[in-house]
Design a protein around this motif. Structure first.
Motif, mmCIF file in Angstrom:
data_model
loop_
_atom_site.group_PDB
_atom_site.id
_atom_site.type_symbol
_atom_site.label_atom_id
_atom_site.label_comp_id
_atom_site.label_asym_id
_atom_site.label_seq_id
_atom_site.Cartn_x
_atom_site.Cartn_y
_atom_site.Cartn_z
ATOM 1 N N ALA A 6 6.613 4.613 4.203
ATOM 2 C CA ALA A 6 7.184 5.457 3.153
ATOM 3 C C ALA A 6 7.437 4.626 1.910
ATOM 4 O O ALA A 6 7.777 3.439 1.992
ATOM 5 N N ILE A 7 7.281 5.273 0.771
ATOM 6 C CA ILE A 7 7.430 4.634 -0.529
ATOM 7 C C ILE A 7 8.454 5.406 -1.346
ATOM 8 O O ILE A 7 8.325 6.628 -1.515
ATOM 9 N N ASP A 8 9.454 4.709 -1.854
ATOM 10 C CA ASP A 8 10.387 5.260 -2.835
ATOM 11 C C ASP A 8 10.033 4.575 -4.150
ATOM 12 O O ASP A 8 10.476 3.465 -4.423
ATOM 13 N N TYR A 9 9.189 5.221 -4.952
ATOM 14 C CA TYR A 9 8.604 4.598 -6.135
ATOM 15 C C TYR A 9 9.519 4.706 -7.345
ATOM 16 O O TYR A 9 9.988 5.783 -7.697
ATOM 17 N N GLY A 10 9.734 3.559 -7.980
ATOM 18 C CA GLY A 10 10.439 3.496 -9.243
ATOM 19 C C GLY A 10 9.636 2.648 -10.209
ATOM 20 O O GLY A 10 8.760 1.888 -9.791
ATOM 21 N N ILE A 53 0.707 7.228 4.529
ATOM 22 C CA ILE A 53 1.701 6.773 3.562
ATOM 23 C C ILE A 53 2.430 8.011 3.058
ATOM 24 O O ILE A 53 1.789 8.976 2.610
ATOM 25 N N ILE A 54 3.739 7.986 3.159
ATOM 26 C CA ILE A 54 4.556 9.102 2.705
ATOM 27 C C ILE A 54 5.246 8.654 1.420
ATOM 28 O O ILE A 54 5.958 7.650 1.398
ATOM 29 N N VAL A 55 5.008 9.385 0.351
ATOM 30 C CA VAL A 55 5.553 9.024 -0.957
ATOM 31 C C VAL A 55 6.651 10.012 -1.322
ATOM 32 O O VAL A 55 6.447 11.231 -1.251
ATOM 33 N N GLY A 56 7.799 9.490 -1.701
ATOM 34 C CA GLY A 56 8.891 10.339 -2.155
ATOM 35 C C GLY A 56 8.500 11.040 -3.440
ATOM 36 O O GLY A 56 8.074 10.398 -4.398
ATOM 37 N N TRP A 57 8.618 12.374 -3.444
ATOM 38 C CA TRP A 57 8.202 13.178 -4.589
ATOM 39 C C TRP A 57 9.440 13.620 -5.363
ATOM 40 O O TRP A 57 10.239 14.411 -4.872
ATOM 41 N N PRO A 58 9.593 13.105 -6.592
ATOM 42 C CA PRO A 58 10.804 13.415 -7.361
ATOM 43 C C PRO A 58 10.747 14.789 -8.037
ATOM 44 O O PRO A 58 9.799 15.092 -8.757
ATOM 45 N N HIS A 88 0.907 11.554 1.930
ATOM 46 C CA HIS A 88 1.673 12.796 2.005
ATOM 47 C C HIS A 88 2.881 12.683 1.090
ATOM 48 O O HIS A 88 3.428 11.596 0.904
ATOM 49 N N LEU A 89 3.301 13.812 0.551
ATOM 50 C CA LEU A 89 4.476 13.845 -0.312
ATOM 51 C C LEU A 89 5.674 14.357 0.477
ATOM 52 O O LEU A 89 5.535 15.220 1.338
ATOM 53 N N GLU A 90 6.848 13.816 0.142
ATOM 54 C CA GLU A 90 8.092 14.260 0.777
ATOM 55 C C GLU A 90 9.168 14.350 -0.291
ATOM 56 O O GLU A 90 9.327 13.437 -1.098
#
Length: 138
Positions: A6-10, A53-58, A88-90
């Motif tokens: 999982a990715i919390d992208y900033g 890969i699950i990417v945090g979707w803001p 995937h988006l979460e």
């Protein structure tokens, strides 16, 4: 069976979390500078099998884009060009608050909670746990 990541992208820092190989437990892994995240993912996926890969979707509470949504989309587009790992988006709404509460509940020291990198990687673990729960079929 491989890991989920999982990715919390900033725009400055990116929190990363992974599961165990059996995809049972989500754990914070690391925090890297945003310019290094694609290389980190590519290197990690050479050492470990990554199934997705699950990417945090803001999104805002009213479901509109945030200031960071465009940056996350650009990151996803760049990542898709570099790897064939499914993405995937979460929903990542409230993950930072949940991460902070989890750190307080676990007894993390104030100094550790003040480190934004720690919050980012715990937020990634929250995103990953949410994805796993939503897709578990229970």
């Amino acid at each position: 069976m491989g890991r989920l990541m999982a990715i919390d992208y900033g725009t400055k820092r990116v929190g990363i979390a992974v599961t165990d190989p059996m995809q049972i437990i989500a754990s914070p892994l690391d925090t890297v500078h945003s310019k290094d995240i694609v290389d980190f993912i590519l290197n990690y996926s050479k050492q470990e099998t990554v199934d997705a890969i699950i990417v945090g979707w803001p999104k805002n509470l009213d479901n509109t884009d945030t200031n960071n949504t465009r940056n996350v989309q650009a990151f996803i587009n760049r990542l898709k060009k570099m790897t064939s790992i499914p993405i995937h988006l979460e929903d990542e709404r409230f993950t930072s608050k949940i991460a902070m509460n989890a750190m307080i509940s676990s007894g993390a020291k104030k100094k550790d909670r003040a480190n934004k990198g720690n919050i980012d990687k715990v937020s990634a673990a929250v995103i990953l746990q949410s994805y796993m729960e939503r897709n578990s079929g229970f």
